[in-house]
Write a protein that holds these residues in place. Structure first.
Motif, PDB file in Angstrom:
ATOM      1  N   PRO A  73       2.533   6.890 -16.394  1.00 34.44           N
ATOM      2  CA  PRO A  73       3.591   5.985 -16.857  1.00 34.44           C
ATOM      3  C   PRO A  73       3.716   4.758 -15.941  1.00 34.44           C
ATOM      4  N   TYR A  74       4.513   3.786 -16.405  1.00 31.68           N
ATOM      5  CA  TYR A  74       4.900   2.653 -15.572  1.00 31.68           C
ATOM      6  C   TYR A  74       6.246   2.977 -14.927  1.00 31.68           C
ATOM      7  N   ILE A  75       6.388   2.633 -13.659  1.00 35.36           N
ATOM      8  CA  ILE A  75       7.604   2.959 -12.918  1.00 35.36           C
ATOM      9  C   ILE A  75       8.437   1.687 -12.734  1.00 35.36           C
ATOM     10  N   PHE A  76       9.623   1.664 -13.346  1.00 37.39           N
ATOM     11  CA  PHE A  76      10.507   0.503 -13.260  1.00 37.39           C
ATOM     12  C   PHE A  76      11.785   0.840 -12.492  1.00 37.39           C
ATOM     13  N   LEU A  97       0.839  -1.206   0.000  1.00 40.76           N
ATOM     14  CA  LEU A  97       0.000   0.000   0.000  1.00 40.76           C
ATOM     15  C   LEU A  97       0.870   1.250   0.000  1.00 40.76           C
ATOM     16  N   ALA A  98       1.891   1.275   0.864  1.00 46.41           N
ATOM     17  CA  ALA A  98       2.782   2.436   0.926  1.00 46.41           C
ATOM     18  C   ALA A  98       3.495   2.653  -0.402  1.00 46.41           C
ATOM     19  N   MET A  99       3.940   1.549  -1.041  1.00 45.32           N
ATOM     20  CA  MET A  99       4.616   1.663  -2.329  1.00 45.32           C
ATOM     21  C   MET A  99       3.676   2.209  -3.398  1.00 45.32           C
ATOM     22  N   GLN A 100       2.424   1.731  -3.411  1.00 45.43           N
ATOM     23  CA  GLN A 100       1.448   2.219  -4.394  1.00 45.43           C
ATOM     24  C   GLN A 100       1.187   3.712  -4.202  1.00 45.43           C
ATOM     25  N   ILE A 101       1.145   4.154  -2.957  1.00 44.23           N
ATOM     26  CA  ILE A 101       0.933   5.583  -2.677  1.00 44.23           C
ATOM     27  C   ILE A 101       2.129   6.396  -3.148  1.00 44.23           C
ATOM     28  N   GLU A 102       3.342   5.909  -2.838  1.00 44.17           N
ATOM     29  CA  GLU A 102       4.553   6.644  -3.205  1.00 44.17           C
ATOM     30  C   GLU A 102       4.709   6.781  -4.715  1.00 44.17           C
ATOM     31  N   GLU A 127       3.696  -4.008 -10.349  1.00 40.69           N
ATOM     32  CA  GLU A 127       3.577  -2.716 -11.026  1.00 40.69           C
ATOM     33  C   GLU A 127       2.524  -2.773 -12.130  1.00 40.69           C
ATOM     34  N   LEU A 128       2.434  -3.891 -12.841  1.00 40.90           N
ATOM     35  CA  LEU A 128       1.405  -4.021 -13.878  1.00 40.90           C
ATOM     36  C   LEU A 128       0.008  -3.934 -13.279  1.00 40.90           C
ATOM     37  N   GLY A 129      -0.172  -4.555 -12.115  1.00 45.38           N
ATOM     38  CA  GLY A 129      -1.486  -4.518 -11.466  1.00 45.38           C
ATOM     39  C   GLY A 129      -2.078  -5.912 -11.328  1.00 45.38           C
ATOM     40  N   ALA A 130      -3.175  -5.995 -10.596  1.00 44.04           N
ATOM     41  CA  ALA A 130      -3.800  -7.281 -10.311  1.00 44.04           C
ATOM     42  C   ALA A 130      -4.331  -7.923 -11.586  1.00 44.04           C
ATOM     43  N   GLY A 131      -4.199  -9.252 -11.660  1.00 49.28           N
ATOM     44  CA  GLY A 131      -4.804 -10.002 -12.756  1.00 49.28           C
ATOM     45  C   GLY A 131      -3.855 -10.470 -13.819  1.00 49.28           C
TER      46      GLY A 131
END
Length: 348
Positions: free
Chosen positions: A183-186, A145-150, A214-218
């Motif tokens: 964007p996607y963050i790598f 959760l913290a990473m998704q927020i950041e 990073e891509l997301g659920a699924g």
């Protein structure tokens, strides 16, 4: 010698029944834990609401929280959670979700420390609700959760340029749009901006767990450099996934340059080949994602209008950008040099 029975001796029927019982017990334990958590969070919200109301009505200052913490600890010495810091979080919780309907919202079903993370890191109510909902939906841990927020996931989700509205039926198009980011963050790859496509592909598959997050659920990983034989000629898809919720294959093509219209044509060809050779009859049409170092939004929109297959275009970043809100707090080069000169002068 004992006559004790074993699972093997009782046969397949017993083992199947035992597996079902284990699942039933585990589900009951999870429901019980969620129920306890919901009651605790509701209690904390009620305490926070009471603190707010009495501070406003009685004119009590912040010191009442310290006194309340001492009194509650004395009354419930075996119960944790009544520190002054925690009581201030309770007050903040009631301030963030002031309506009684809070108890029916996703946030009320999150663990307490998830809520503390939301209160610390997210100030916009709509964004806070988004993270609470997604955290509950996907079962994010507190660190995730913290990473998704950041990485500002709420602002990036659904932002890719796509033609899904024209190429997919409404339910599928909406779900597909929400499955892509921009964007996607790598930044977890530890690569520099001059990294080559194969280097990035290899690093992404090496760090596949973080990449899938990073891509997301699924998203389920199928393969890298997935081989296609078309009329005796070989072609290789950079990255191939299957999306469990969308029930379709997803082709990801990686480009270390700015987006060019011809990239859409190449991806369109790959999608046609996957649909013809890999897709099962019950699968939905394959979708594509072009990940480019940068893009001209209008050029990308024009390019997607002319392709038959559903696809999107997004940028990727190998280094995370510093949020604008932090930029003003960072020292300039001149300030750093001045500080170094000052330190050297003092040392001498």
């Amino acid at each position: 010698m004992t006559n004790q029975l074993t699972s093997d001796a009782l046969g397949d029927d017993y083992r199947t029944w035992l597996a079902e019982l284990k699942q039933r017990v585990e589900r009951a334990r999870q429901r019980a834990a969620m129920s306890v958590n919901r009651e605790l969070v509701t209690l904390y919200w009620q305490i926070g609401r009471d603190i707010l109301e009495r501070q406003q009505r009685q004119g009590w200052g912040a010191r009442v929280v310290d006194q309340l913490a001492r009194d509650l600890k004395a009354a419930f010495p075996d119960m944790r959670g009544f520190s002054p810091r925690n009581l201030k979080y309770m007050r903040a919780l009631a301030l963030a979700w002031p309506e009684p309907e809070f108890v029916q919202q996703p946030a009320a079903q999150l663990p307490w420390f998830h809520l503390c993370t939301l209160l610390d890191k997210v100030k916009e109510p709509a964004a806070r609700d988004w993270y609470a909902s997604k955290s509950l939906e996907h079962g994010w841990s507190r660190s995730v959760l913290a990473m998704q927020i950041e990485t500002r996931a709420h602002a990036r989700t659904g932002s890719a340029i796509t033609n899904f509205g024209e190429r997919l039926p409404p339910p599928q198009s909406d779900l597909a749009r929400e499955a892509l980011k921009d964007p996607y963050i790598f930044d977890f790859l530890n690569l520099t901006e001059d990294a080559q496509e194969r280097d990035i592909e290899q690093a992404l598959t090496t760090h596949i767990t973080r990449f899938l997050l990073e891509l997301g659920a699924g998203f389920a990983f199928v393969g890298r450099q997935y081989r296609l034989d078309v009329g005796g000629d070989e072609f290789f898809v950079d990255l191939l996934f299957y999306h469990l919720k969308l029930r379709c294959y997803v082709v990801v093509e990686l480009k270390t340059t700015q987006f060019r219209p011809e990239y859409a044509g190449q991806l369109n060809f790959y999608l046609s080949a996957i649909d013809a050779q890999v897709k099962a009859p019950e699968d939905h049409p394959t979708i594509g994602l072009l990940l480019c170092k940068e893009k001209n939004r209008l050029v990308a929109e024009y390019a997607l209008r002319g392709v038959a297959k559903p696809m999107g275009v997004a940028e990727y970043q190998l280094l995370r950008e510093v949020p604008a809100s932090f930029e003003s707090t960072l020292p300039s080069i001149h300030e750093i040099e001045a500080e170094l000169r000052h330190d050297l002068k003092n040392d001498s």
